[in-house]
Design a protein around this motif. Structure first.
Motif, PDB file in Angstrom:
ATOM      1  N   ALA A  13      47.395  42.449  43.242  1.00 46.47           N
ATOM      2  CA  ALA A  13      47.544  41.315  44.156  1.00 46.47           C
ATOM      3  C   ALA A  13      46.184  40.796  44.602  1.00 46.47           C
ATOM      4  N   LEU A  14      45.235  41.709  44.848  1.00 49.34           N
ATOM      5  CA  LEU A  14      43.882  41.301  45.228  1.00 49.34           C
ATOM      6  C   LEU A  14      43.225  40.497  44.111  1.00 49.34           C
ATOM      7  N   GLN A  15      43.396  40.950  42.890  1.00 53.01           N
ATOM      8  CA  GLN A  15      42.829  40.224  41.761  1.00 53.01           C
ATOM      9  C   GLN A  15      43.502  38.870  41.582  1.00 53.01           C
ATOM     10  N   ALA A  16      44.816  38.832  41.766  1.00 52.27           N
ATOM     11  CA  ALA A  16      45.540  37.559  41.645  1.00 52.27           C
ATOM     12  C   ALA A  16      45.150  36.582  42.739  1.00 52.27           C
ATOM     13  N   ALA A  17      44.698  37.117  43.877  1.00 48.62           N
ATOM     14  CA  ALA A  17      44.276  36.254  44.983  1.00 48.62           C
ATOM     15  C   ALA A  17      42.876  35.694  44.772  1.00 48.62           C
ATOM     16  N   GLY A  18      42.187  36.123  43.699  1.00 47.27           N
ATOM     17  CA  GLY A  18      40.877  35.558  43.385  1.00 47.27           C
ATOM     18  C   GLY A  18      39.707  36.489  43.595  1.00 47.27           C
ATOM     19  N   LEU A  19      39.957  37.782  43.807  1.00 49.18           N
ATOM     20  CA  LEU A  19      38.869  38.742  44.013  1.00 49.18           C
ATOM     21  C   LEU A  19      38.381  39.240  42.650  1.00 49.18           C
ATOM     22  N   VAL A  20      37.077  39.122  42.429  1.00 51.01           N
ATOM     23  CA  VAL A  20      36.502  39.499  41.135  1.00 51.01           C
ATOM     24  C   VAL A  20      35.591  40.709  41.325  1.00 51.01           C
ATOM     25  N   GLY A  21      35.890  41.818  40.650  1.00 51.15           N
ATOM     26  CA  GLY A  21      34.988  42.964  40.591  1.00 51.15           C
ATOM     27  C   GLY A  21      34.790  43.722  41.884  1.00 51.15           C
ATOM     28  N   GLU A  22      35.529  43.424  42.931  1.00 52.99           N
ATOM     29  CA  GLU A  22      35.361  44.106  44.222  1.00 52.99           C
ATOM     30  C   GLU A  22      36.679  44.747  44.657  1.00 52.99           C
ATOM     31  N   THR A  23      37.440  45.263  43.691  1.00 59.21           N
ATOM     32  CA  THR A  23      38.779  45.749  43.996  1.00 59.21           C
ATOM     33  C   THR A  23      38.758  46.901  44.991  1.00 59.21           C
ATOM     34  N   THR A  24      37.822  47.843  44.810  1.00 62.60           N
ATOM     35  CA  THR A  24      37.768  48.996  45.726  1.00 62.60           C
ATOM     36  C   THR A  24      37.420  48.546  47.142  1.00 62.60           C
ATOM     37  N   ASN A  25      36.388  47.707  47.263  1.00 62.01           N
ATOM     38  CA  ASN A  25      36.037  47.178  48.583  1.00 62.01           C
ATOM     39  C   ASN A  25      37.180  46.367  49.186  1.00 62.01           C
ATOM     40  N   GLY A  26      37.845  45.584  48.334  1.00 62.65           N
ATOM     41  CA  GLY A  26      38.959  44.773  48.816  1.00 62.65           C
ATOM     42  C   GLY A  26      40.109  45.617  49.326  1.00 62.65           C
TER      43      GLY A  26
END
Length: 881
Positions: free
Chosen positions: A500-513
């Protein structure tokens, strides 16, 4: 009888009638608690309260409910007033002239249904209130269908078979009464046995419980009823309720052919009933219904006089105003005959010389449809208020007026403070001359105008106060609950959140997100976590915050680019910040609010005493300002050291500023510009919002905590340890649907942490703990590690010029970072000069690996625990509380 049931059964109109007090058509009456020449008390049937706008009143500034009114009127204690109100609610039959007598005495008697229906009536959403206000339906029992209410009524129906037949939720899971305002249909005993719903969105429409129509609205009429009015719909009957005469009653039919056996039984069993009036819609179906129903009613009770109302074409009961309804009812005709002879005296009082004339309007009219150009109109004057009316400062009434003499057309313009006696008299004198009206004729007109504007302004003030205190709410559908429940029960819950974080537009910061999202989740706790996102300008820290913020429900969050101290201390209501998230995109814009923010982080409430001028007396008084948490705070900054006190209370999240990360973000931006990346799917966001709404407060116990350890080099270990404990708690809390609920010795329900929860928390917080163990700031550490990759360890020499060109750093920034590293003993200057560049060597080569190894203790402890508890469950005894 509980207090809530007393207030439900006993309407304010019934209490007023008991004391011989009758509100006028505007629901105003002369206040009984002080000398009142003109009506100053407003009656609010929809909230069952009254409010006196006079400053002379003993109740000034306070709304009175039914119990308060009895207490003030009888001059008794609160307890004695409750006993009196209980007597009125339980044993008191409807008195003459009570506007909602039928509705208030026939509340559903099943305790569960009563409570659920009462809650529905007290928690109408804003759009439902607006619909009822638009339809002019006030002072009656009306609610908005919730899943809770649907379930209670379904389970409390007469029999299980009927409950199955009349269920409110169909097999698809779609609410049968979705988007409906609902009215209870009752049997002869006053018990609610059916529901009518009016859909207020989409195409509208009528909705009933499945099966045959049961019960009557608003209920069975009183035995002493002499005149019965039948309407086509429930909305029409609710409209007529406040206008009934003492011996009248109204019952809603369910359409033109909706005369049920309950209707027949109710009419047949009224010993004093002499007349039934059919008030149908003004269309062909309504006219045909009059003929059909009159025959059925005559056959049912031959002694009845059957009358009908000639409703204008295209109109119905609810579309007409009160004066028109009274006029038409007075002109009702006997079926097959002309006007009803017995009503001629009433006709003479309201008819004009012109038979076709409409009912007379009030002597004045206030049009507030255009706030900046309000208009007041009476028989003599037309007054326009340019610039509107200030509703905040009630101690003055300064208006810009354009007054017209309607009889001769003269105009007068001026600005005046109507609360200033000298200014008011000067205005009257000048206006009298310009408008060619004597002052003795103009003064009462202006006095009435002033009172009308005062009343409107007080109503606006009260409405604004109520609007400020309304909490944001969101009612999930059954389908949404079902889908959210599936996600919460999924063994891949964390993986779905990362997607969901990636689908929301987060790139390469999944752990931080994901770490940031978990921190936001702690808003449910009494001591939530906070986050400080750090990075250089343009590194993506604000994008990280905003992207994760999208995945939080709207009712749980506030965002600001800057914030003042007063905003924190002066919320609309004390609990405004409670269990919310406050996002500050840049802490530099909120520097003045940092101290109260720190107090919120530590104490979960803030308060201070200030001196403020009393608007009435002008004297300065001490006032306490207070706001309550808990509040989760998140912000971004490029200046980590400046906000060190706030950082100590927060999780430090450093954005990834590596070349690989920059390349990945740029590639994403390019794909999106080329239309190769999909836009954010609102459904994905909604699913994540709903799964958070499904989480329920529950106690979390971590039996592994005594065996867990923090890295040895972490700064502020006591505070950091609490952050670590709370993060593990958040992971467990998120998985509550996958955990077995247990009961401690105090009878409190709780869930236990598993080793999987600890593993997730460890993965998320490793980088943050590493940063908290490092004496170098995030930017300085990144620079030093990049520097070490550029220097040959055997030679161990470097000069500044090549370093600056390779890393593309401003000379001042490079000089500042090298000076900081030299001061801390990580490098030392060995030669060179300012013109050709200084030469340095690296002193500390392996210290960062030592820190990383220290953080590795998290994995070492976890590995030992997995060996001790192979299934991840704590098995050496049970938490006892």
């Amino acid at each position: 009888m509980h207090l809530s049931e007393i207030k439900l059964r006993l309407s304010i109109l019934s209490v007023l009638n008991h004391y011989g007090l009758r509100p006028d058509r505007n629901n105003m009456l002369k206040c009984p608690f002080h000398e009142d020449k003109k009506a100053s008390m407003q009656v609010y049937p929809e909230t069952n309260t009254v409010y006196c706008f006079s400053s002379k009143c003993a109740t000034a500034g306070h709304s009175l409910d039914v119990i308060d009114f009895v207490m003030y009127y009888e001059k008794v204690s609160k307890h004695e007033a409750i006993l009196k109100a209980k007597q009125l609610a339980g044993a008191h039959e409807p008195a003459a002239g009570v506007a909602v007598a039928v509705a208030k005495k026939q509340a559903p008697r099943d305790p569960q249904v009563l409570q659920a229906f009462y809650e529905a009536c007290q928690t109408l959403p804003t759009h439902a209130k607006g619909y009822l206000r638009q339809r002019g339906i006030e002072g009656v029992e009306v609610g908005y269908c919730t899943v809770k209410l649907a379930n209670v009524i379904t389970q409390s129906a007469i029999t299980q078979a009927q409950a199955q037949a009349n269920r409110l939720i169909n097999q698809t899971g779609k609410p049968h009464f979705g988007s409906c305002v609902i009215f209870g249909l009752k049997d002869e005993a006053g018990k609610m046995v059916g529901i009518y719903g009016r859909r207020i969105t989409g195409q509208g429409g009528h909705v009933y419980m499945k099966g045959s129509h049961q019960g009557l609205y608003p209920g069975w009429p009183a035995k002493e009823t002499k005149h019965m009015i039948l309407t086509e719909s429930v909305i029409d009957a609710a409209t007529l309720l406040p206008e009934l005469q003492p011996d009248q009653a109204v019952i809603a039919l369910y359409g033109t052919e909706g005369l049920t056996k309950d209707h027949r039984k109710a009419i047949a069993n009224l010993p004093e009933l002499a007349e039934v009036t059919l008030f149908m819609d003004g269309d062909e179906a309504g006219r045909k219904a009059i003929e059909l129903l009159s025959d059925k009613l005559k056959a049912l009770k031959p002694s009845l006089t059957i009358t009908y109302v000639e409703t204008p074409e295209g109109e119905d009961v609810n579309s007409l105003d009160a004066a028109a309804r009274a006029y038409l009812l007075a002109k009702r005709k006997v079926v097959g005959e002309k006007e009803l002879v017995g009503e001629r005296e009433l006709l003479l009082s309201i008819e004009t010389k012109n038979e076709a004339a409409t009912p007379p309007k009030a002597s004045y009219y206030l049009d507030t449809s255009q706030p900046d150009q309000m208009r007041y109109e009476s028989e003599l004057l037309d007054i326009q208020i340019w610039g509107g009316v200030d509703v905040t400062a009630l101690h003055r009434l300064r208006l810009s007026l354009f007054v017209t003499n309607k009889q001769h057309g003269q105009h007068f313009r001026d600005e005046v403070n109507l609360y200033n006696y000298k200014a008011k008299m000067a205005f009257l004198k000048a206006a009298s001359a310009e408008l060619e009206l004597p002052e003795h004729a103009l003064k009462p007109e202006m006095d009435t105008f002033t009172e009308v504007v005062e009343q409107w302004r007080c109503e606006q003030k009260q409405a604004q106060k109520q609007q400020k205190q309304e909490r944001k709410t969101y009612q999930m559908t059954d389908k949404e609950k079902l889908y959210a429940g599936r996600i919460l029960n999924s063994p891949k819950l964390i993986e779905k959140l990362e997607q969901a974080l990636q689908a929301a537009g987060l790139v390469g910061e999944t752990t931080n997100g994901l770490l940031l999202w978990m921190i936001f989740l702690t808003r449910y706790f009494e001591h939530p976590l906070h986050a400080l996102v750090h990075g250089s300008s343009g590194s993506g820290k604000t994008n990280l915050l905003k992207t994760v913020f999208k995945l939080v429900p709207e009712e749980c969050k506030y965002a600001a680019t800057s914030l003042s101290e007063n905003v924190l201390y002066r919320p609309p209501y004390p609990e405004f910040w409670s269990h919310k998230i406050l996002l500050l995109e840049d802490l530099d814009g909120s520097y003045g609010a940092l101290y109260p923010l720190r107090e919120f982080m530590s104490s979960q409430s803030i308060s201070k005493h200030v001196l403020e001028a009393n608007p009435k007396t002008g004297a300065f008084e001490q006032v306490q300002l207070i706001a309550y948490g808990p509040l989760a705070v998140a912000g971004a900054t490029t200046k980590e050291k400046i906000y060190e006190d706030n950082a100590n209370r927060s999780f430090l999240i450093h954005v990834n500023e590596s070349r690989e990360q920059v390349a990945a973000v740029m590639a994403y931006q390019n794909r999106k510009a080329a239309g190769l990346e999909q836009e954010v799917d609102d459904n994905i966001l909604k699913h994540v919002h709903n799964l958070q709404r499904m989480l329920q407060p529950i106690k979390v116990v971590n039996p592994f905590q005594p065996e867990l350890q923090l890295p040895p080099y972490v700064f502020k270990q006591l505070r950091t340890n609490m952050h670590y404990i709370t993060l593990i708690k958040a992971v467990t809390f998120l998985h509550q649907y996958q955990r077995t609920r247990k009961i401690d010795t105090s009878g409190i329900s709780y869930i236990e942490t598993t080793l999987e929860d600890v593993a997730i928390a460890n993965r998320l917080c490793k980088e943050s703990l590493l940063r908290k163990s490092d004496e170098l700031s995030g930017q300085l550490r990144s620079f030093f590690e990049a520097l070490k990759t550029m220097v040959d360890r055997e030679i161990n020499k470097f000069v500044t010029l090549p370093i600056r060109k390779e890393l593309r750093i401003h000379p001042a920034t490079l000089s500042r970072r090298l000076s900081e590293l030299e001061r801390r003993g990580y490098i030392k200057q060995t030669g060179g000069n300012r013109k050709q560049g200084y030469e340095y060597e690296i002193v500390q080569w392996g210290e960062y690996e030592v820190l990383k190894k220290g953080v590795g203790i998290l994995d070492e402890v976890l590995e030992k625990l997995w060996k001790k508890y192979p299934d991840g469950q704590y098995a050496d005894g049970q938490y006892a509380g």
